[in-house]
Every structure is written in structure tokens, then in C-alpha cells.
Enzyme design. Sequence first.
Site, PDB file in Angstrom:
ATOM      1  N   GLY A  33      -0.515  -8.164  -0.563  1.00 21.39           N
ATOM      2  CA  GLY A  33       0.107  -7.134  -1.377  1.00 21.39           C
ATOM      3  C   GLY A  33       1.561  -6.917  -0.990  1.00 21.39           C
ATOM      4  O   GLY A  33       2.079  -7.546  -0.062  1.00 21.39           O
ATOM      5  N   SER A  34       2.206  -5.999  -1.685  1.00 22.95           N
ATOM      6  CA  SER A  34       3.648  -5.814  -1.486  1.00 22.95           C
ATOM      7  C   SER A  34       3.967  -5.229  -0.115  1.00 22.95           C
ATOM      8  O   SER A  34       4.996  -5.573   0.488  1.00 22.95           O
ATOM      9  CB  SER A  34       4.216  -4.913  -2.592  1.00 22.95           C
ATOM     10  OG  SER A  34       3.511  -3.689  -2.645  1.00 22.95           O
ATOM     11  N   ASP A  85      -2.685  -4.612   7.013  1.00 20.82           N
ATOM     12  CA  ASP A  85      -2.812  -4.690   5.559  1.00 20.82           C
ATOM     13  C   ASP A  85      -2.489  -3.343   4.924  1.00 20.82           C
ATOM     14  O   ASP A  85      -2.539  -2.297   5.585  1.00 20.82           O
ATOM     15  CB  ASP A  85      -4.240  -5.128   5.190  1.00 20.82           C
ATOM     16  CG  ASP A  85      -4.333  -5.678   3.778  1.00 20.82           C
ATOM     17  OD1 ASP A  85      -3.319  -5.712   3.068  1.00 20.82           O
ATOM     18  OD2 ASP A  85      -5.447  -6.086   3.391  1.00 20.82           O
ATOM     19  N   ALA A  87      -3.031  -0.567   1.454  1.00 24.95           N
ATOM     20  CA  ALA A  87      -4.179   0.070   0.799  1.00 24.95           C
ATOM     21  C   ALA A  87      -3.717   0.629  -0.537  1.00 24.95           C
ATOM     22  O   ALA A  87      -2.528   0.892  -0.735  1.00 24.95           O
ATOM     23  CB  ALA A  87      -4.733   1.192   1.672  1.00 24.95           C
ATOM     24  N   GLY A 101      -4.866  -5.963  -5.739  1.00 26.57           N
ATOM     25  CA  GLY A 101      -4.358  -7.330  -5.924  1.00 26.57           C
ATOM     26  C   GLY A 101      -5.477  -8.365  -5.942  1.00 26.57           C
ATOM     27  O   GLY A 101      -5.222  -9.564  -5.823  1.00 26.57           O
ATOM     28  N   GLU A 107     -10.056  -9.866   2.370  1.00 29.35           N
ATOM     29  CA  GLU A 107      -9.506  -8.817   3.244  1.00 29.35           C
ATOM     30  C   GLU A 107     -10.614  -8.215   4.105  1.00 29.35           C
ATOM     31  O   GLU A 107     -10.436  -7.976   5.306  1.00 29.35           O
ATOM     32  CB  GLU A 107      -8.845  -7.721   2.407  1.00 29.35           C
ATOM     33  CG  GLU A 107      -7.593  -8.195   1.705  1.00 29.35           C
ATOM     34  CD  GLU A 107      -6.951  -7.150   0.817  1.00 29.35           C
ATOM     35  OE1 GLU A 107      -5.758  -7.304   0.533  1.00 29.35           O
ATOM     36  OE2 GLU A 107      -7.620  -6.196   0.407  1.00 29.35           O
ATOM     37  N   LYS A 125       0.055   6.814  -1.003  1.00 25.85           N
ATOM     38  CA  LYS A 125      -1.309   6.272  -0.909  1.00 25.85           C
ATOM     39  C   LYS A 125      -2.288   7.240  -0.232  1.00 25.85           C
ATOM     40  O   LYS A 125      -3.498   7.050  -0.294  1.00 25.85           O
ATOM     41  CB  LYS A 125      -1.306   4.956  -0.122  1.00 25.85           C
ATOM     42  CG  LYS A 125      -0.325   3.898  -0.625  1.00 25.85           C
ATOM     43  CD  LYS A 125      -0.743   3.341  -1.961  1.00 25.85           C
ATOM     44  CE  LYS A 125       0.150   2.233  -2.486  1.00 25.85           C
ATOM     45  NZ  LYS A 125       0.114   1.010  -1.723  1.00 25.85           N
TER      46      LYS A 125
HETATM   47  O1  LIG Z   1      -5.959  -6.811  -3.101  1.00 23.34           O
HETATM   48  C1  LIG Z   1      -4.954  -6.255  -2.685  1.00 23.34           C
HETATM   49  C2  LIG Z   1      -4.908  -5.435  -1.488  1.00 23.34           C
HETATM   50  O2  LIG Z   1      -6.049  -4.692  -1.238  1.00 23.34           O
HETATM   51  C3  LIG Z   1      -3.654  -4.635  -1.220  1.00 23.34           C
HETATM   52  O3  LIG Z   1      -3.640  -4.397   0.145  1.00 23.34           O
HETATM   53  C4  LIG Z   1      -3.572  -3.316  -1.942  1.00 23.34           C
HETATM   54  O4  LIG Z   1      -3.731  -3.528  -3.318  1.00 23.34           O
HETATM   55  C5  LIG Z   1      -2.236  -2.610  -1.649  1.00 23.34           C
HETATM   56  O5  LIG Z   1      -1.189  -3.353  -2.187  1.00 23.34           O
HETATM   57  P1  LIG Z   1       0.301  -2.833  -2.181  1.00 23.34           P
HETATM   58  O6  LIG Z   1       0.765  -2.836  -0.769  1.00 23.34           O
HETATM   59  O7  LIG Z   1       1.046  -3.842  -3.028  1.00 23.34           O
HETATM   60  O8  LIG Z   1       0.322  -1.470  -2.789  1.00 23.34           O
END
Ligand SMILES: O=C[C@H](O)[C@H](O)[C@H](O)COP(=O)(O)O
Length: 223
Positions: A33-34, A85, A87, A101, A107, A125
Site C-alpha cells: 500500500g501507499s 504495514d 491499515a 489494496g 499480509e 485511520k
Molecule cells: O491490501 C492492502 C493493505 O491492507 C494496505 O495495507 C491497506 O489498504 C492500507 O493502504 P494505504 O497505506 O495505501 O492506505
Amino acid sequence: MNQDELKRAVGEAAVQHILPRLEKDSIIGVGTGSTANCFIDALAQHKHLFEGAVASSEASAQRLRDHGIEVFDLNQVAGFDFYIDGADEINNNLEMIKGGGAALTREKIVAAVAREFICVADESKLVDTMGDFPLPVEVIPMARSYVARELVKLGGDPVYRTGVVTDNGNHILDVHNLRIASPIELESKINQITGVVTNGLFALRPANVLLLGTQDGVKTISQ
Ligand SMILES: O=C[C@H](O)[C@H](O)[C@H](O)COP(=O)(O)O
């Protein structure tokens, strides 16, 4: 700071968090993810300090390799200290919804192997009760409609994420309108539906540490 700057700040904070404990043969579990991307980019400057990484998606594996970080198959690795990671939602018990994602299953597997799960997230979040973010559920394609009907019985409104195929070749249902009062119970219940690979609740294995990006700096919240 805008949201991207907060993500970069927590990515850098996660590197600083693990740096003192890295050794030449350390393997690092890396999410998707980003926000995880910000961690990968910050980690790259220190790639001479550890052996390599295990990735929770093809996308993260490619980003790690692009930075010259060796990516190991999880089956080659007996265990490692850290999984970092993002969330989609996280509560005060450090239980999470993940899978926005579509990387939730890998994960969950990589997180299961790690001794410490470090969640990196911007303050948008953090929630009291999870469920505003639709809960992703990875399903075996032929079971999609059956699983959707079972999820309706649990009070949710599943929506097929059209056109998305996970790294494991499966489909995603996003379950809307759940107010998740008992995350551990719901995680277990959904995983018992035949045809479900896993769901995006991380309550049976919550994070150990949350590095939360706020306008007052990065806050560290531990369990
Ligand atoms: O499948 C994707 C993951 O669980 C990501 O860690 C989650 O969606 C958070 O992504 P982002 O940092 O882009 O908000």
C-alpha cells in the site's frame, strides 16, 4: 502536513524504530500500500544493514527489488522480527481492517510469521469502532455468490470488487455497513464460511505497535 507527508513521516519513523535492532542477517517483513511504500523508500537508504525482505504482494516485491533489496520467498525463511504495514482502519486495541489494496491474505500470512507487527498509519485511520471502511473478504471465485449470501446473513452488504484478481488468483467482496463491535468474533465467523480464503480483519493477530502520523508528530502506541 498533508496525508502524503504524514505517510512519509511514519515510513521514516518505522525505519528509525527497527534500525537499532537490525543485524547483517535480518529479514524484514514488508506490507503493501501507499504507506508501506513510504516505508520501503525510507528503508532503501539502509539496505547495507540487513539481508533482505519478505513481501506481502508482488507490487511490494517489485518495489523492493527496484531499490536493490533482495526479496526472499517466505518458505526460505524460518522467522523474523518485524512486519511493517499500513491499515485501512485501526482501533485503540490495535485491531485493524486491511485489504483495501487486495493484499490481505499474504499480509496475514507474513504478519503471522513476524514477532512484532508495526502498523504505520496517518491519523485518519484511527477509529473507535471499525466498519466504516468496507471489510474486504478474499474468496475462491466459484464460491463468490454463496459467500456473499452468507455475509448478508451476518448483517453486511457485500459488493464484488469487479475486475480485481488477487495475487493468489481469487476475488474480493467488500462488505459494507458492518458495525464491528466484536472484531475477534467476526474475524473467526467469516473465516469459517466455506469458500472464504480470509477476511481483512486483523484482530486475532493485532499490531504490537502503531506509529501514528499526526499534526503534532508521530505518536507511538503500544499494546
Ligand atoms: O491490501 C492492502 C493493505 O491492507 C494496505 O495495507 C491497506 O489498504 C492500507 O493502504 P494505504 O497505506 O495505501 O492506505
